[in-house]
Design a protein around this motif. Structure first.
Motif, short mmCIF file in Angstrom:
data_model
loop_
_atom_site.label_atom_id
_atom_site.label_comp_id
_atom_site.label_asym_id
_atom_site.label_seq_id
_atom_site.Cartn_x
_atom_site.Cartn_y
_atom_site.Cartn_z
N LYS A 392 0.84 -1.20 0.00
CA LYS A 392 0.00 0.00 0.00
C LYS A 392 0.88 1.26 0.00
N ASN A 393 1.89 1.23 0.86
CA ASN A 393 2.75 2.40 0.98
C ASN A 393 3.63 2.65 -0.23
N ILE A 394 4.09 1.58 -0.83
CA ILE A 394 4.93 1.75 -2.03
C ILE A 394 4.07 2.42 -3.12
N LEU A 395 2.84 1.95 -3.28
CA LEU A 395 1.96 2.54 -4.30
C LEU A 395 1.70 4.02 -4.00
N LYS A 396 1.54 4.31 -2.71
CA LYS A 396 1.31 5.70 -2.31
C LYS A 396 2.53 6.57 -2.65
N GLN A 397 3.69 6.04 -2.36
CA GLN A 397 4.93 6.78 -2.65
C GLN A 397 5.09 7.02 -4.15
N LEU A 398 4.75 6.01 -4.93
CA LEU A 398 4.88 6.14 -6.38
C LEU A 398 3.93 7.20 -6.90
N LYS A 399 2.72 7.21 -6.36
CA LYS A 399 1.73 8.20 -6.78
C LYS A 399 2.25 9.61 -6.46
N GLU A 400 2.85 9.72 -5.29
CA GLU A 400 3.39 11.01 -4.90
C GLU A 400 4.51 11.46 -5.85
N MET A 401 5.34 10.49 -6.22
CA MET A 401 6.43 10.81 -7.15
C MET A 401 5.84 11.26 -8.48
N LEU A 402 4.81 10.56 -8.92
CA LEU A 402 4.15 10.91 -10.19
C LEU A 402 3.60 12.33 -10.13
N ASP A 403 2.98 12.68 -9.01
CA ASP A 403 2.36 14.00 -8.89
C ASP A 403 3.40 15.11 -8.71
N LYS A 404 4.48 14.80 -7.98
CA LYS A 404 5.40 15.88 -7.59
C LYS A 404 6.68 15.94 -8.40
N ASP A 405 7.11 14.82 -8.93
CA ASP A 405 8.38 14.81 -9.64
C ASP A 405 8.24 13.95 -10.91
N ARG A 406 7.60 14.56 -11.90
CA ARG A 406 7.27 13.81 -13.10
C ARG A 406 8.50 13.22 -13.82
N PRO A 407 9.58 14.01 -13.99
CA PRO A 407 10.74 13.43 -14.68
C PRO A 407 11.27 12.18 -13.97
N LYS A 408 11.29 12.23 -12.63
CA LYS A 408 11.77 11.07 -11.87
C LYS A 408 10.83 9.89 -12.07
N TYR A 409 9.52 10.21 -12.04
CA TYR A 409 8.55 9.12 -12.22
C TYR A 409 8.68 8.50 -13.60
N GLU A 410 8.91 9.32 -14.60
CA GLU A 410 9.03 8.77 -15.96
C GLU A 410 10.28 7.89 -16.07
N LYS A 411 11.30 8.26 -15.32
CA LYS A 411 12.50 7.44 -15.28
C LYS A 411 12.15 6.09 -14.66
N PHE A 412 11.42 6.18 -13.56
CA PHE A 412 10.95 4.95 -12.91
C PHE A 412 10.15 4.12 -13.89
N TRP A 413 9.23 4.81 -14.59
CA TRP A 413 8.33 4.12 -15.50
C TRP A 413 9.10 3.39 -16.61
N ASN A 414 10.10 4.06 -17.13
CA ASN A 414 10.87 3.44 -18.21
C ASN A 414 11.60 2.19 -17.74
N GLU A 415 11.97 2.16 -16.47
CA GLU A 415 12.66 0.99 -15.95
C GLU A 415 11.68 -0.11 -15.54
N TYR A 416 10.61 0.28 -14.86
CA TYR A 416 9.76 -0.72 -14.19
C TYR A 416 8.29 -0.72 -14.59
N GLY A 417 7.92 0.17 -15.53
CA GLY A 417 6.52 0.27 -15.91
C GLY A 417 5.91 -1.08 -16.26
N ARG A 418 6.71 -1.87 -16.92
CA ARG A 418 6.22 -3.18 -17.34
C ARG A 418 5.74 -4.04 -16.16
N SER A 419 6.44 -3.91 -15.04
CA SER A 419 6.06 -4.68 -13.85
C SER A 419 4.68 -4.26 -13.37
#
Ligand code: ADP
Length: 668
Positions: A392-419
């Motif tokens: 639950k908390n990991i998902l919450k953290q990811l959502k926060e990253m998506l909302d607050k730090d889009r470039p970082k989230y997109e980096k995350f997405w490119n690595e792990y989006g598939r998961s």
């Protein structure tokens, strides 16, 4: 003293103890090296007890300034001694604690401690809170059962020499694990316990599998299992320096100089046990690299402490780069488990769901038992509860990253989006999957501006008349851009999600809808835009289909098994044909994914759609006029079909035949 006059006495182990010993010798654990962890934990425990007792009776310390656990290997004698200056044991305790398992000294101590705390609390008006000093004192490692007996996994004989703090008489306990043990009085200068293991062949001397008298082996084991024990674990290291002459220069003829250095092997404070505010980001990064043997800094970390029904501390990381084998069988996901800072196991898979397989880190919980087996772990309720919270908390953290730090989230997405997409797909099998939260974390390329967009962003900017979320599959955005089906949507100004990864379509299939809007493939089933314009063109197409019924039937006859159906369409503008998959069954992209996964039996239904407004449709009719058996008509049908295949990124079955048909047409 009456006891002192007694000579050696022989005792039989209690039946259960004997059983446990036999289990140890024919080991229940496959990694025998954990014996050291157990003995060190016991030593640490004994020191905890003395420390606690000395709070009310300082004399018990007998002048000790420092608590230590000391390892003394003897390579010649094939022994290893683990010594502590903790509470020690008297004769009665030796019999009760070491000879019997039903009575765990630690348990009894905890019980006493609890009583003492209760009394203290009452005296202090109930002002003490959980998390205060008393819980720290209760923080004792090792009420966990097998502990001491694991020594027999590596030793043929074990000798304990011990003296209780504050007592006079020392004792020697010895056993060869043959069902009996002996106890005799012994002169013991210092309070505390020394446990000497007479190591078996495999653990000392030449040809040992793992030499437990080697400095490096022991140092490695302490680092691996007991790094964070809060008392120093010490050992002497003998260094040989080359001999020197009178001038102080290195001289090969001079005898080597032996130097002994006393070393502390453990770092003592686990990073995760420190308060978050006291830890610098660099420290988190360093720890990540050290602990998980990583080279790059992590993308992010998450450090949390929870109290309540279950207490735990978790320190989780998302590595900066996904490992190349993340999606292969050989990749072992999982978190490290600790109980009161003592290592239990590496890569515990039963905490986080598989779609979070990229998360690295550790969980430390006093509610976990040290001796829990892998099988038991799977059914462990504590683990399940912790795992659910972490997810639950990991998902919450990811959502926060998506909302607050889009470039970082997109980096995350490119690595792990598939998961994450795989996680959504898995919700088909696991209804507990957090499908909705995951849906909010998905990103897609779209026809709008080639940027990644969330489903929320897509639905928020949908024009009022748009009924569904449109998507198209293809190998890249250019291929999708060329799809005939894109024409009408483009004209209507609808945005289209580009599904470029084979798992994408499975993911949307599992979601079915987002924000009340259905997902609609441009290459599958009927495309109904649900507006007035579409309604009229639909009616027109239906009428035309009636007029051309026999033509459509004969095109199907020419193409045979290559298509399931031939029909007229209103989804095209400038293209003459397109191939779509049936509403039921897989899509073409899914068919390809299945084929790649060796499941070629899952085939998409192929529907060839003809654009009645295109000039080629007129030509087709002309060719048909020459007769349904004419070469010209057959060539025309096959060419249209192959063209549709090519547009969809598929290779025609018979390129040679295609070339001949083209040649015949060109010759006309
Ligand atoms: P556990 O630690 O789970 O109680 P063990 O078999 O490891 O089980 O130890 C049994 C008991 O022996 C302990 O509870 C403790 O009372 C006593 N003991 C073991 N090692 C030591 C030690 N180094 N110093 C004092 N007591 C010890």
């Amino acid at each position: 003293m009456a006891e002192e006059e007694k000579k050696q006495e022989t005792f039989r182990f209690q039946a259960e103890t004997k059983q446990l010993l036999d289990l140890m010798i024919h080991s229940i654990y496959t990694n025998h090296e954990i014996f050291l962890r157990e003995l060190i934990s016991n030593a640490s425990d004994a020191i905890d007890k003395l420390r606690f007792a000395s709070l009310t009776d300082a004399d018990l310390l007998e002048g000790d300034k420092e608590f230590t656990i000391r390892l003394t290997p003897d390579a010649k004698a094939h022994t290893l001694t683990v010594a502590d200056n903790g509470i020690g044991m008297d004769r009665e305790e030796l019999v009760k604690n070491i000879g019997t398992i039903a009575q765990s000294g630690t348990k009894e101590f905890l019980h006493k401690l609890e009583e003492a705390n209760k009394l203290a609390r009452e005296a202090e008006d109930g002002t003490r809170k959980e998390g205060g000093k008393d819980t720290t004192d209760r923080d004792l490692i090792g009420q966990f059962g097998v502990g001491f007996y694991s020594a027999f996994m590596v030793a043929d004989k074990v000798t304990i020499v011990t003296r209780k703090a504050g007592g006079q008489q020392g004792w020697k306990w010895e056993s060869e694990a043959d069902g009996t043990y002996t106890i005799e009085p012994a002169a013991v200068a210092h309070h505390g316990t020394q446990i000497t293991l007479h190591l078996g062949e495999a653990y000392a001397g030449e040809g040992a599998e793992q030499d437990m008298t080697s400095y490096w082996t022991l140092e490695g084991l302490v680092r691996k299992y007991s790094d964070f024990i809060r008392y120093p674990i010490k050992m002497e290291e003998t260094l040989e320096e080359p001999g020197k002459n009178e001038k102080g220069e290195i001289d090969e003829k001079a005898p080597a100089v032996k130097k002994v250095e006393d070393r502390t092997l453990n770092s003592m404070t686990p990073l995760w046990k420190r308060s978050k505010s006291s830890i610098k980001p660099e420290e988190y990064d360093e720890f990540f690299k050290h602990q998980f043997h990583e080279w790059e800094d992590p993308l992010c970390y998450y450090h949390t402490h929870a109290e309540g029904t279950i207490e735990y501390t978790a320190l989780l990381y998302i590595p900066g780069k996904a490992p190349a084998n993340l999606y292969f069988q050989e990749y072992e996901p999982g978190l490290q488990l600790y109980s009161r800072s003592v290592f239990i196991m590496d890569k515990c898979k039963d905490l986080l769901p598989d779609y979070l397989r990229f998360v690295k880190g550790l969980v430390d919980s006093p509610d976990l038992s040290l001796n829990i087996s892998r099988e038991l772990l799977q059914q462990n309720r504590t683990l399940r509860v912790i795992g659910k919270n972490l997810e639950k908390n990991i998902l919450k953290q990811l959502k926060e990253m998506l909302d607050k730090d889009r470039p970082k989230y997109e980096k995350f997405w490119n690595e792990y989006g598939r998961s994450l997409k795989a996680g959504v797909y898995n919700s088909i099998y696991d209804p507990e999957t957090k499908k909705e939260q995951l849906a909010d974390l998905l990103l897609f390329m779209t026809s709008k501006d080639g940027k990644l967009c969330t489903l929320k962003e897509y639905t928020d900017r949908m024009p009022a008349g748009q009924k569904a979320i449109y998507f198209a599959t293809g190998k890249d955005k250019e291929a999708i851009g060329h799809l005939p089906q894109m024409e009408t949507v483009r004209e209507k100004g609808f945005e289209v999600l580009f599904l470029l990864d084979p798992v994408d379509e499975f993911c949307l299939e599992a979601l079915q809808q987002y924000a009340g809007k259905k997902f609609q493939s441009l290459s599958r089933g009927d495309l109904d835009f649900g507006d007035a314009e579409s309604d009229t063109s639909k009616k027109e197409t239906e009428d035309l289909a009636k007029d051309n019924e026999s033509l459509l039937k004969d095109v199907k006859a020419v193409l045979g098994a290559k298509v399931n159906e031939v029909k007229l369409t209103n989804r095209l503008k400038d293209s003459p044909v397109c191939l779509v998959a049936g509403e039921a069954g897989p899509s073409f992209a899914m068919e390809q994914a299945f084929a790649a996964a060796n499941a070629p039996m899952f085939k998409a239904q192929r529907i060839l759609e003809l654009n009645p407004k295109h000039v080629l449709f007129g030509r087709l009719k002309d060719a048909y006029a020459a007769g349904k058996e004419s070469q010209e008509f057959k060539d025309f049908c096959n060419l249209l079909f192959d063209q549709a295949l090519l547009l969809d990124g598929m290779i025609p079955d018979d390129p040679a035949a295609l070339a001949q048909q083209i040649a015949r047409m060109m010759a006309k």
